[in-house]
Enzyme design. Structure first.
Site, PDB file in Angstrom:
ATOM      1  N   ASP A  59       0.853  -1.193   0.000  1.00  0.00           N
ATOM      2  CA  ASP A  59       0.000   0.000   0.000  1.00  0.00           C
ATOM      3  C   ASP A  59       0.889   1.243   0.000  1.00  0.00           C
ATOM      4  OD1 ASP A  59      -1.762   2.064   0.486  1.00  0.00           O
ATOM      5  OD2 ASP A  59      -2.688   1.139   2.253  1.00  0.00           O
ATOM      6  N   ILE A  60       0.833   2.026  -1.061  1.00  0.00           N
ATOM      7  CA  ILE A  60       1.711   3.182  -1.175  1.00  0.00           C
ATOM      8  C   ILE A  60       1.446   4.209  -0.081  1.00  0.00           C
ATOM      9  CG2 ILE A  60       0.247   4.541  -2.745  1.00  0.00           C
ATOM     10  CD1 ILE A  60       2.867   5.269  -4.262  1.00  0.00           C
ATOM     11  N   GLY A  81      -9.140   4.756  -7.492  1.00  0.00           N
ATOM     12  CA  GLY A  81      -7.858   4.078  -7.472  1.00  0.00           C
ATOM     13  C   GLY A  81      -6.886   4.654  -6.458  1.00  0.00           C
ATOM     14  N   VAL A  82      -5.611   4.721  -6.850  1.00  0.00           N
ATOM     15  CA  VAL A  82      -4.580   5.202  -5.936  1.00  0.00           C
ATOM     16  C   VAL A  82      -4.802   6.669  -5.564  1.00  0.00           C
ATOM     17  CG1 VAL A  82      -2.940   5.885  -7.750  1.00  0.00           C
ATOM     18  CG2 VAL A  82      -2.085   5.201  -5.500  1.00  0.00           C
ATOM     19  N   ASP A  83      -5.349   7.448  -6.482  1.00  0.00           N
ATOM     20  CA  ASP A  83      -5.641   8.861  -6.214  1.00  0.00           C
ATOM     21  C   ASP A  83      -6.605   8.990  -5.032  1.00  0.00           C
ATOM     22  OD1 ASP A  83      -5.865  11.604  -6.421  1.00  0.00           O
ATOM     23  OD2 ASP A  83      -7.030  11.580  -8.274  1.00  0.00           O
ATOM     24  N   THR A 171      -2.080   3.079 -15.135  1.00  0.00           N
ATOM     25  CA  THR A 171      -2.455   1.691 -15.422  1.00  0.00           C
ATOM     26  C   THR A 171      -3.785   1.281 -14.804  1.00  0.00           C
ATOM     27  OG1 THR A 171      -1.193   0.879 -13.507  1.00  0.00           O
ATOM     28  CG2 THR A 171      -0.043   0.997 -15.627  1.00  0.00           C
ATOM     29  N   TYR A 174      -7.190   4.694 -16.221  1.00  0.00           N
ATOM     30  CA  TYR A 174      -6.719   5.323 -17.457  1.00  0.00           C
ATOM     31  C   TYR A 174      -6.348   4.292 -18.517  1.00  0.00           C
ATOM     32  CZ  TYR A 174      -6.647  10.098 -15.598  1.00  0.00           C
ATOM     33  OH  TYR A 174      -6.998  11.331 -15.110  1.00  0.00           O
TER      34      TYR A 174
END
Length: 228
Positions: A59-60, A81-83, A171, A174
């Site tokens: 997990d970033i 997502g990650v954002d 990825t 997008y």
């Protein structure tokens, strides 16, 4: 209290950037005798530079690094997502910082990057970069993705940050093919590390094992892999 980034935002940076920020400070324990810069390469004499590139599955938002990179959309106001995960983990301070950027310069174009404080994240700063939406590969997607990585690294360098964690930009929703995106990410980062001493440690943070294996394979092919 975390240190406020010395640059609030950046757009496209050309060769004049490299001349302006050629001199960087190194940690005292690194016993390099000489660091000579040109526009294209860094020549190091003395201690050999060990691998600076790592692959992490996880997990970033939990990465204890100087900079966490957000795969943002152009509005900078959060998304999926990650954002979305980064905005949720950082709390409302991150959204407020992004709103300040928008007020000053408008939306962030594809391939560009901006920097803010990190809110509740275990990092000193967040660099938000906008990757391209995949449209089949004939709309300069590769160039824009390379710019996203390069502008992010340049901004981290300009602020003197030592470590940075990247997600797999573009990825998710997008739709950029993972293998092609990973190749651009690895090649861009490795070229940058041959020219610049900062960031000292660069992490590719992968959500799943398949993506982590892909990055490890590409780095092994380049002879530069150091799984964390």
């Amino acid at each position: 209290m975390s240190r406020k980034p010395s640059l609030f935002l950046t757009l496209n940076i050309n060769k004049s950037f490299w001349r302006r920020y050629a001199a960087v400070s190194l940690k005292s324990e690194i016993s390099w005798k000489t660091l000579l810069y040109t526009e294209e390469k860094v020549f190091c004499q003395g201690k050999f530079m060990q691998s600076r590139v790592h692959v992490v599955q996880g997990d970033i938002t939990t990465m204890a690094v100087d900079v966490i990179v957000n795969a943002a959309n152009s509005s900078l106001l959060g998304g999926g997502g990650v954002d979305g995960a980064i905005h949720r983990a950082a709390g409302p301070a991150l959204l407020e910082a992004c709103k300040q950027v928008i007020q000053q310069q408008g939306e962030c174009p594809t391939g560009h990057a901006v920097i803010t404080l990190a809110g509740n994240l275990p990092a000193k700063a967040v660099i938000h970069t906008v990757g391209p939406v995949w449209q089949g590969g004939d709309h300069h997607e590769a160039e824009r993705l390379e710019e996203a990585y390069l502008n992010t690294l340049q901004l981290a360098l300009a602020n003197g940050y030592q470590s940075i964690a990247f997600p797999a930009i573009s990825t998710g929703v997008y739709g950029y093919p993972r293998a092609a995106a990973a190749e651009i990410a690895v090649n861009t980062v490795l070229r940058f590390t041959t020219r610049r001493a900062l960031p000292e440690q660069i992490y590719f943070v992968c959500f799943d094992d398949e993506t982590a294996q892909l990055y490890n394979r590409l780095l092994t092919q380049q002879g530069d892999v150091n799984p964390a």
